[in-house]
Write an enzyme that holds these catalytic residues in place. Structure first.
Site, PDB file in Angstrom:
ATOM      1  N   ASP A  32     -15.822   8.709  -0.187  1.00 16.20           N
ATOM      2  CA  ASP A  32     -14.991   9.351   0.373  1.00 16.20           C
ATOM      3  C   ASP A  32     -14.386  10.525  -0.422  1.00 16.20           C
ATOM      4  OD1 ASP A  32     -15.196   7.485   2.268  1.00 16.20           O
ATOM      5  OD2 ASP A  32     -13.038   6.717   2.095  1.00 16.20           O
ATOM      6  N   GLU A  34     -15.957  12.175  -2.756  1.00 16.78           N
ATOM      7  CA  GLU A  34     -16.824  13.135  -2.786  1.00 16.78           C
ATOM      8  C   GLU A  34     -16.910  14.052  -1.597  1.00 16.78           C
ATOM      9  OE1 GLU A  34     -20.741  11.413  -5.411  1.00 16.78           O
ATOM     10  OE2 GLU A  34     -19.621  10.028  -3.676  1.00 16.78           O
ATOM     11  N   TYR A  35     -16.838  13.463  -0.313  1.00 13.15           N
ATOM     12  CA  TYR A  35     -16.718  13.965   0.784  1.00 13.15           C
ATOM     13  C   TYR A  35     -15.572  14.940   0.803  1.00 13.15           C
ATOM     14  CZ  TYR A  35     -16.110  14.777   5.784  1.00 13.15           C
ATOM     15  OH  TYR A  35     -15.904  15.390   7.248  1.00 13.15           O
ATOM     16  N   SER A  81      -4.585  12.875  12.527  1.00 16.23           N
ATOM     17  CA  SER A  81      -4.830  12.261  11.257  1.00 16.23           C
ATOM     18  C   SER A  81      -3.577  12.536  10.265  1.00 16.23           C
ATOM     19  CB  SER A  81      -6.064  12.764  10.698  1.00 16.23           C
ATOM     20  OG  SER A  81      -5.933  14.173  10.583  1.00 16.23           O
ATOM     21  N   LEU A  82      -3.583  12.226   9.107  1.00 13.24           N
ATOM     22  CA  LEU A  82      -2.453  12.104   8.221  1.00 13.24           C
ATOM     23  C   LEU A  82      -2.686  13.056   7.146  1.00 13.24           C
ATOM     24  CD1 LEU A  82      -1.346   8.577   8.123  1.00 13.24           C
ATOM     25  CD2 LEU A  82      -0.091  10.414   9.205  1.00 13.24           C
ATOM     26  N   GLU A 112       4.081   2.029   5.072  1.00 14.10           N
ATOM     27  CA  GLU A 112       3.158   0.740   5.556  1.00 14.10           C
ATOM     28  C   GLU A 112       1.904   0.811   4.700  1.00 14.10           C
ATOM     29  OE1 GLU A 112       2.559   2.330   9.695  1.00 14.10           O
ATOM     30  OE2 GLU A 112       4.654   1.922  10.300  1.00 14.10           O
ATOM     31  N   LYS A 114      -1.707   1.194   3.965  1.00 10.88           N
ATOM     32  CA  LYS A 114      -2.857   2.092   4.954  1.00 10.88           C
ATOM     33  C   LYS A 114      -3.936   1.180   4.974  1.00 10.88           C
ATOM     34  CE  LYS A 114      -4.595   6.754   5.318  1.00 10.88           C
ATOM     35  NZ  LYS A 114      -6.141   6.378   5.283  1.00 10.88           N
ATOM     36  N   ASP A 116      -7.890   0.008   5.525  1.00  7.02           N
ATOM     37  CA  ASP A 116      -8.857   0.865   5.454  1.00  7.02           C
ATOM     38  C   ASP A 116      -9.974   0.182   6.370  1.00  7.02           C
ATOM     39  OD1 ASP A 116     -10.664   2.787   4.707  1.00  7.02           O
ATOM     40  OD2 ASP A 116     -11.312   1.713   2.997  1.00  7.02           O
ATOM     41  N   ARG A 135     -10.493   5.855  17.838  1.00  8.85           N
ATOM     42  CA  ARG A 135      -9.849   7.113  17.550  1.00  8.85           C
ATOM     43  C   ARG A 135     -10.883   8.391  18.120  1.00  8.85           C
ATOM     44  NH1 ARG A 135      -9.544  10.622  13.490  1.00  8.85           N
ATOM     45  NH2 ARG A 135      -7.960  12.017  13.465  1.00  8.85           N
ATOM     46  N   GLU A 171      -4.954  -0.282  13.574  1.00  7.79           N
ATOM     47  CA  GLU A 171      -6.304  -0.316  12.786  1.00  7.79           C
ATOM     48  C   GLU A 171      -7.072  -1.732  12.967  1.00  7.79           C
ATOM     49  OE1 GLU A 171      -6.247   2.469  11.307  1.00  7.79           O
ATOM     50  OE2 GLU A 171      -7.872   2.495   9.581  1.00  7.79           O
ATOM     51  N   TYR A 223       0.411  -0.436  14.168  1.00 13.82           N
ATOM     52  CA  TYR A 223       1.510   0.512  13.490  1.00 13.82           C
ATOM     53  C   TYR A 223       2.238   1.529  14.396  1.00 13.82           C
ATOM     54  CZ  TYR A 223      -2.885   3.127  12.730  1.00 13.82           C
ATOM     55  OH  TYR A 223      -3.945   3.825  12.686  1.00 13.82           O
ATOM     56  N   LYS A 288       6.322   6.865   6.547  1.00 10.58           N
ATOM     57  CA  LYS A 288       6.805   7.622   8.084  1.00 10.58           C
ATOM     58  C   LYS A 288       8.462   7.648   7.959  1.00 10.58           C
ATOM     59  CE  LYS A 288       3.013   5.565  10.970  1.00 10.58           C
ATOM     60  NZ  LYS A 288       3.017   4.130  11.449  1.00 10.58           N
ATOM     61  N   LYS A 312      -2.544   8.348  -1.066  1.00 13.36           N
ATOM     62  CA  LYS A 312      -3.730   7.698  -1.261  1.00 13.36           C
ATOM     63  C   LYS A 312      -3.910   7.187  -2.604  1.00 13.36           C
ATOM     64  CE  LYS A 312      -7.229   9.007   1.117  1.00 13.36           C
ATOM     65  NZ  LYS A 312      -8.217   8.522   1.972  1.00 13.36           N
ATOM     66  N   CYS A 406     -36.343 -11.856 -26.000  1.00 18.47           N
ATOM     67  CA  CYS A 406     -35.010 -11.452 -26.502  1.00 18.47           C
ATOM     68  C   CYS A 406     -34.945  -9.921 -26.954  1.00 18.47           C
ATOM     69  CB  CYS A 406     -34.586 -12.669 -27.261  1.00 18.47           C
ATOM     70  SG  CYS A 406     -32.854 -11.902 -27.647  1.00 18.47           S
ATOM     71  N   CYS A 409     -33.937 -10.309 -30.620  1.00 18.35           N
ATOM     72  CA  CYS A 409     -34.521 -11.357 -31.812  1.00 18.35           C
ATOM     73  C   CYS A 409     -35.869 -11.420 -31.485  1.00 18.35           C
ATOM     74  CB  CYS A 409     -33.870 -12.636 -32.027  1.00 18.35           C
ATOM     75  SG  CYS A 409     -34.301 -13.911 -30.825  1.00 18.35           S
ATOM     76  N   CYS A 424     -31.544 -16.679 -24.285  1.00 15.28           N
ATOM     77  CA  CYS A 424     -32.131 -16.696 -25.756  1.00 15.28           C
ATOM     78  C   CYS A 424     -31.550 -17.922 -26.500  1.00 15.28           C
ATOM     79  CB  CYS A 424     -31.745 -15.498 -26.402  1.00 15.28           C
ATOM     80  SG  CYS A 424     -32.386 -15.541 -28.262  1.00 15.28           S
ATOM     81  N   CYS A 429     -30.089 -15.904 -33.526  1.00 22.65           N
ATOM     82  CA  CYS A 429     -30.557 -14.482 -32.878  1.00 22.65           C
ATOM     83  C   CYS A 429     -29.274 -13.589 -33.420  1.00 22.65           C
ATOM     84  CB  CYS A 429     -30.562 -14.781 -31.399  1.00 22.65           C
ATOM     85  SG  CYS A 429     -30.302 -13.205 -30.482  1.00 22.65           S
TER      86      CYS A 429
HETATM   87 ZN   LIG Z   1     -32.188 -13.575 -29.132  1.00 22.93          ZN
END
Ligand SMILES: [Zn+2]
Length: 664
Positions: A32, A34-35, A81-82, A112, A114, A116, A135, A171, A223, A288, A312, A406, A409, A424, A429
């Site tokens: 989200d 990145e978007y 949307s908010l 409230e 939110k 997801d 929606r 939701e 809600y 709200k 958020k 391992c 060792c 191991c 070791c």
């Molecule tokens: Zn080891």
């Protein structure tokens, strides 16, 4: 200018593509945040170059897109949307702006969680549910009534004093527990995993077969009021939510009302800590304005109402690329695969590594090197890889190979039968030694005062100990060679070491760091055998007899004691006068030599009963054999009871058992 317009076109195409992946296919490729970054960049460029704005730009739309397979529904009033905020300061600004707009009148707030999930609208006519819609893009959504009707927390018929016509918003979400059950199921079926509960909920809403949707176990919170006819006289949103409850609509129990900002911000903090304990994902809080009459005064922007905003929480999920996998050797020798990731910002930190737990988990995820993956970080815990973005595969991915030796060792690794953990078992070791010695000396183990982290490091660096038994050969002269030790300190350490020579056997076993053996397991083993000598001469079947241990663990422990390295250390320990004492010396010999097996219901905790037997010199076992003297049966059923009858072993009930422990 050319370059800006190219960038704008690129961003629009990317955002449209991700919209489709997100809304239509429920298989997002980016997180989200990145978007949001792509979206914010596009918005900024359009703002700076208003001549390049087109009406079909994703920034002109309200939200996602309705899908063709369901009947389209036009919402009576748009589902906006908010506006998002990310800090307490943002919220203060938002509140001040609103206060100005309503010319300083008394304003209170409802906060409230939110949830997801996915936004829905429910329409009730004369109290009967006639429509459930997604929606969608905020103006039109999908008619998903048949799927909505499978959700148990949505009433098909309202109770109480319902209005002629009621449209409410809420939701639909999938609980964390249902989500992990669903993904487990999909793993078994070899299907692609859902990235998160929200994608799973969205995917479920789009199922054309309601019977399948019903299996997914969705839930719902209501809600917001959409349309109510005839109009209500309710003055506040808070009263509205209370009213919803009387109608049988499910309202979240973590909703709070505030008159002041300070109280509200305190609640934000409290809730941010609490949310990971909830069985549903909460990605923020919605604030709200409580006074409904102010809604018309404040109105809305193109996309969002002015009387509400979202706060958020920092993101918990991001996408990255698995670059390589390291094998890390832990204190008890368990080898853990650790993911090296392409660095990614998540919740204010840069994530480069994440745990993969074990090879079972890698198989469960179907993970390969160079895969695009989902990474999650919740609270302060270590980040983990939670899923593979299969659609991004190029065919260049490589299998993650289980190590055979391992990495620390070079000795051959041992795999337990359930194939989950790779260990191991080399007692020398180096990867295990430093942590192993520190653990050995720790309070719950040998409790050696003066042997802290620094002392351990100094002893190891100077090769004064090569394994834990060498601790018992240390001399004052040697210790004083180290700058860390003056006479007083050295004497104190030696005294601490000496005192630990007769620690209880269970503590000694725990100190040794036997694979898969925590404190409880060590107590079981200690109680069963009573002495280190007996443990050392026991074979695998003797360990398997211990109730509550399990065959896998029994095998691993037996193997540990059969290793030459272990034998050497224990022999050296004995030579150096380390003699663990049996945990609870018998208080009497009333049951000396007698072997008991407990089965069925018990009026006292099983462990207590076993302790009682051992305190009187007896033994307990997990299985019935010819050697068993008494089977204490809580009820006359079960395999152990039957075996006892077959072998002719004495079967007694608890009353008789207790009498035996009391007789003179
Ligand atoms: Zn080891």
């Amino acid at each position: 200018m050319v370059r800006v317009s190219e960038r704008i076109n690129f961003l629009r195409d990317e955002i449209r593509r991700h919209n489709k992946l997100y809304y239509a296919q429920d298989q997002p490729e980016i997180s989200d945040s990145e978007y949001d970054a792509l979206y914010a960049e596009l918005k900024k460029l359009e703002k700076e170059n208003s001549s390049l704005i087109t009406s079909d730009s994703p920034t002109r739309r309200v939200g996602g897109e309705a899908m063709p397979s369901f009947k389209s529904i036009r919402h009576k009033t748009p589902m906006l949307s908010l506006e998002n905020t990310y800090s307490g300061d943002d919220i203060k600004t938002w509140i001040e702006r609103n206060r100005k707009l309503v010319s300083g009148g008394g304003v209170s707030f409802v906060v409230e969680p939110k949830i997801d999930g996915i936004g829905i609208s429910l329409t009730y006519e004369k109290g009967v549910l006639i429509l459930g819609a997604t929606r969608g893009d905020g103006v039109t959504g999908d008619d998903v009534t048949s799927n909505i009707k499978t959700i148990k927390s949505i009433p098909l018929v309202l109770s109480g004093n319902f209005p002629e016509y009621l449209e409410v918003r809420g939701e639909v979400y999938m609980s964390r527990s249902s989500f992990s059950a669903l993904n487990d199921e999909r793993t078994r079926a070899g299907e692609a995993l859902f990235a998160n509960p929200r994608n799973a909920a969205a995917g479920t809403m789009k199922l054309l077969d309601p019977a399948k949707a019903a299996e997914r176990n969705l839930d719902c919170f209501i809600y917001q009021a959409g349309v109510i006819a005839p109009k209500t006289s309710l003055k506040t949103h808070w009263e509205m939510l209370e009213y919803f409850k009387t109608l049988g609509l499910r309202v979240n129990s973590n909703i709070r009302k505030f008159d002041s900002i300070s109280g509200m911000l305190k609640f934000f903090e409290e809730f941010a800590n609490k949310r990971e304990a909830l069985d549903y994902e909460v990605d923020g809080l919605v604030i709200k304005i409580n006074e409904i009459e102010l809604y018309d005064v404040l109105g809305s922007t193109l996309k969002a109402p002015r009387w509400a905003c979202a706060y958020k929480f920092p993101a918990v999920q991001a996408s990255s690329v698995l670059q390589s996998v390291d094998m890390q050797v832990g204190r008890t020798g368990v080898v853990t695969p650790v993911a090296n990731l392409k660095p990614v910002h998540l919740g204010g930190v840069v994530i480069k590594r994440a745990t993969l737990h074990n090879f079972d988990e890698i198989a469960r995820l179907g993970l390969k090197i160079h895969d695009s993956v989902w990474v999650e970080r919740r609270g302060e815990v270590i980040p983990k890889v939670t899923g593979v973005i299969v659609s991004k595969r190029t065919g260049q991915e490589e299998e993650i190979v289980e190590p055979e030796i391992c990495p620390a060792c070079g000795s051959v690794l041992y795999k337990d039968d359930e194939n989950v953990r790779i260990v191991c078992t080399n007692s020398f070791c180096p990867a295990q030694l430093e942590r192993g010695v520190a653990h050995f000396a720790s309070r719950k183990a040998m409790d050696i005062e003066g042997l802290g982290e620094k002392a351990v490091q100094a002893l190891l660096v100077n090769s004064m100990i090569k394994d834990v038994s060498d601790i018992y050969a240390l001399t004052e002269k040697e210790l004083l060679l180290l700058p860390l030790f003056k006479e007083k300190k050295a004497a104190k350490l030696l005294e601490g070491i000496d005192k630990s020579r007769n620690r209880p056997l269970s503590k000694f076993l725990f100190a040794m760091g036997i694979p898969f053996s925590g404190e409880k397991v060590c107590r079981l083993v200690s109680r069963h055998f009573g002495s280190l000598e007996k443990i050392m001469s026991a074979d695998e079947s003797a360990f398997e007899e211990i109730e509550g241990l399990g065959d896998v663990r029994a095998k691993a422990i037996a193997r540990y004691f059969s290793l030459p390295g272990t034998k050497t250390i224990l022999a050296k320990m004995k030579l150096r006068r380390v003699a663990p004492e049996s945990d609870s010396a018998p208080v009497s010999d009333k049951l000396a030599g007698k072997i008991f097996v407990f089965t069925g219901k018990s009026p006292m905790p099983r462990e207590k009963a076993q302790e009682l037997v051992m305190a009187m010199g007896g033994k307990t076992s997990g299985s019935v054999s010819e050697k068993t003297d008494f089977v204490v049966a809580g009820d006359k059923s079960g395999a152990k009871y039957k075996t006892a009858l077959k072998l002719g072993v004495n079967v007694i009930d608890f009353e008789e058992f207790l009498k035996m422990t009391k007789e003179n």
